[in-house]
Design a protein around this motif. Structure first.
Motif, PDB file in Angstrom:
ATOM      1  N   SER A   2       0.824  -1.209   0.000  1.00 60.69           N
ATOM      2  CA  SER A   2       0.000   0.000   0.000  1.00 60.69           C
ATOM      3  C   SER A   2       0.855   1.255   0.000  1.00 60.69           C
ATOM      4  O   SER A   2       2.018   1.244   0.425  1.00 60.69           O
ATOM      5  N   GLY A   3       0.253   2.337  -0.494  1.00 59.00           N
ATOM      6  CA  GLY A   3       0.899   3.629  -0.411  1.00 59.00           C
ATOM      7  C   GLY A   3       0.754   4.196   0.990  1.00 59.00           C
ATOM      8  O   GLY A   3       0.307   3.516   1.918  1.00 59.00           O
ATOM      9  N   ILE A   4       1.112   5.452   1.148  1.00 57.29           N
ATOM     10  CA  ILE A   4       1.074   6.122   2.451  1.00 57.29           C
ATOM     11  C   ILE A   4       0.134   7.314   2.374  1.00 57.29           C
ATOM     12  O   ILE A   4       0.091   8.025   1.362  1.00 57.29           O
ATOM     13  N   LEU A   5      -0.633   7.519   3.436  1.00 57.97           N
ATOM     14  CA  LEU A   5      -1.472   8.712   3.542  1.00 57.97           C
ATOM     15  C   LEU A   5      -0.679   9.770   4.303  1.00 57.97           C
ATOM     16  O   LEU A   5      -0.436   9.634   5.504  1.00 57.97           O
ATOM     17  N   TYR A   6      -0.254  10.815   3.597  1.00 60.37           N
ATOM     18  CA  TYR A   6       0.523  11.888   4.212  1.00 60.37           C
ATOM     19  C   TYR A   6      -0.416  13.010   4.666  1.00 60.37           C
ATOM     20  O   TYR A   6      -1.271  13.460   3.901  1.00 60.37           O
ATOM     21  N   LEU A   7      -0.247  13.445   5.905  1.00 65.03           N
ATOM     22  CA  LEU A   7      -1.035  14.550   6.454  1.00 65.03           C
ATOM     23  C   LEU A   7      -0.184  15.810   6.369  1.00 65.03           C
ATOM     24  O   LEU A   7       0.835  15.932   7.058  1.00 65.03           O
ATOM     25  N   SER A  82      -3.218   0.420  -4.098  1.00 62.15           N
ATOM     26  CA  SER A  82      -2.519   0.132  -5.357  1.00 62.15           C
ATOM     27  C   SER A  82      -1.111   0.713  -5.352  1.00 62.15           C
ATOM     28  O   SER A  82      -0.531   0.987  -6.412  1.00 62.15           O
ATOM     29  N   ASN A  83      -0.576   0.931  -4.150  1.00 62.64           N
ATOM     30  CA  ASN A  83       0.794   1.418  -3.965  1.00 62.64           C
ATOM     31  C   ASN A  83       0.984   2.859  -4.436  1.00 62.64           C
ATOM     32  O   ASN A  83       2.064   3.253  -4.868  1.00 62.64           O
ATOM     33  N   ASN A  84      -0.092   3.644  -4.368  1.00 59.75           N
ATOM     34  CA  ASN A  84      -0.001   5.074  -4.649  1.00 59.75           C
ATOM     35  C   ASN A  84      -0.218   5.842  -3.352  1.00 59.75           C
ATOM     36  O   ASN A  84      -1.156   5.554  -2.606  1.00 59.75           O
ATOM     37  N   SER A  85       0.637   6.810  -3.084  1.00 59.00           N
ATOM     38  CA  SER A  85       0.493   7.613  -1.876  1.00 59.00           C
ATOM     39  C   SER A  85      -0.389   8.826  -2.145  1.00 59.00           C
ATOM     40  O   SER A  85      -0.502   9.296  -3.282  1.00 59.00           O
ATOM     41  N   ILE A  86      -1.010   9.330  -1.087  1.00 58.67           N
ATOM     42  CA  ILE A  86      -1.928  10.465  -1.191  1.00 58.67           C
ATOM     43  C   ILE A  86      -1.554  11.509  -0.144  1.00 58.67           C
ATOM     44  O   ILE A  86      -1.214  11.168   0.992  1.00 58.67           O
ATOM     45  N   ILE A 113      -3.252   0.909   6.383  1.00 58.10           N
ATOM     46  CA  ILE A 113      -2.486   1.825   5.540  1.00 58.10           C
ATOM     47  C   ILE A 113      -1.699   2.775   6.438  1.00 58.10           C
ATOM     48  O   ILE A 113      -2.244   3.329   7.399  1.00 58.10           O
ATOM     49  N   GLU A 114      -0.435   2.958   6.139  1.00 63.03           N
ATOM     50  CA  GLU A 114       0.415   3.817   6.967  1.00 63.03           C
ATOM     51  C   GLU A 114      -0.029   5.274   6.876  1.00 63.03           C
ATOM     52  O   GLU A 114      -0.320   5.789   5.791  1.00 63.03           O
ATOM     53  N   VAL A 115      -0.073   5.937   8.026  1.00 61.85           N
ATOM     54  CA  VAL A 115      -0.402   7.363   8.110  1.00 61.85           C
ATOM     55  C   VAL A 115       0.847   8.104   8.577  1.00 61.85           C
ATOM     56  O   VAL A 115       1.449   7.742   9.587  1.00 61.85           O
ATOM     57  N   TYR A 116       1.229   9.132   7.828  1.00 59.69           N
ATOM     58  CA  TYR A 116       2.485   9.835   8.103  1.00 59.69           C
ATOM     59  C   TYR A 116       2.213  11.335   8.215  1.00 59.69           C
ATOM     60  O   TYR A 116       1.933  11.999   7.215  1.00 59.69           O
ATOM     61  N   PRO A 117       2.287  11.906   9.428  1.00 60.72           N
ATOM     62  CA  PRO A 117       2.048  13.352   9.590  1.00 60.72           C
ATOM     63  C   PRO A 117       3.315  14.168   9.365  1.00 60.72           C
ATOM     64  O   PRO A 117       4.391  13.821   9.854  1.00 60.72           O
TER      65      PRO A 117
END
Length: 238
Positions: A2-7, A82-86, A113-117
């Motif tokens: 999975s991709g990463i959800l960037y805050l 789908s291995n795309n980060s947002i 899904i990893e969450v990265y602030p």
């Protein structure tokens, strides 16, 4: 994978005030192709200033109070899976703190899904640390009730809780209501209660003052259309 959800927080004041972004954060930002934003127009301006090339392959979805019920979060989860980060970008300040996004973040967690602030220029934290009021024990209430009578009662309840618990009470309001809220606080809180007004933080118009209500009543301040954080605490002065 999975991709990463960037805050991704955006500047509280001028768009040029982005020095809080580390080099690694900036590089991540410049390589993202998918964004969930409150406003595409302001998000594009922010990304442009951060050095993003803004090519035609970018994808934006606006997620705000006007369309919460119209957005299908599952579609964006599929992109992440789908291995795309947002990148989730707030309008001014911090995602999910008195801003949209918490539901998206929760769904990301529930789907592993990893969450990265990113580093945070939080007006709430800046106001509290500058207030001189209790920074160990405090409650943040976001936006209080819109009904004036209910709001007045809510303020009285929070003031009483502050007296009993020692907690600082923090809330915010939309700019066009700032002056009315300030006037209401002066007419509702007890004379010995401390009130901090933190307006237009991190801008050239920044204003931060903490006074007891009885002192505020002898002080002239213009808050109309200014972005404000209000903090009050009923405490013994020592």
């Amino acid at each position: 994978m999975s991709g990463i959800l960037y805050l991704i927080p955006s500047p509280i004041g001028s768009i040029k005030e982005v020095d809080y972004l580390t080099q690694s954060n900036t590089e991540i930002l410049q390589n993202l192709k998918y964004f969930i934003v409150e406003s595409e127009k302001t998000a594009r301006a922010f990304l442009h200033y951060c050095g993003h090339n803004l090519d035609d392959n970018l994808n934006f979805i606006e997620y705000n109070e006007h369309n919460f019920n119209k957005i299908n979060i599952d579609d964006w989860l599929k992109i992440l899976k789908s291995n795309n980060s947002i990148g989730l970008i707030s309008e001014a300040g911090t995602p999910c703190i008195a801003d949209p996004g918490s539901e998206i973040v929760l769904r990301a967690h529930l789907n592993d899904i990893e969450v990265y602030p990113f580093a945070i220029p939080s007006s709430i934290t800046m106001a509290l640390m500058s207030s001189g009021l209790n920074g160990q024990k405090f409650s943040f209430h976001g936006y209080l009730d819109k009904n004036v009578n209910k709001l007045r009662q809510q303020i009285k309840i929070l003031e009483r809780e502050s007296r009993l618990s020692g907690y600082s009470q923090i809330f915010m309001e939309v700019p066009y209501k700032s002056q009315k809220i300030f006037d209401l606080l002066l007419n509702t809180l007890k004379s010995d209660t401390f009130l901090c007004v933190a307006a237009e933080l991190n801008t050239s118009e920044q204003f931060i003052k903490t006074k007891q209500i009885k002192s505020w009543k002898n002080f002239q301040v213009e808050l109309n259309k200014k972005r404000c954080i209000f903090i009050f605490q009923n405490k013994n002065y020592f």
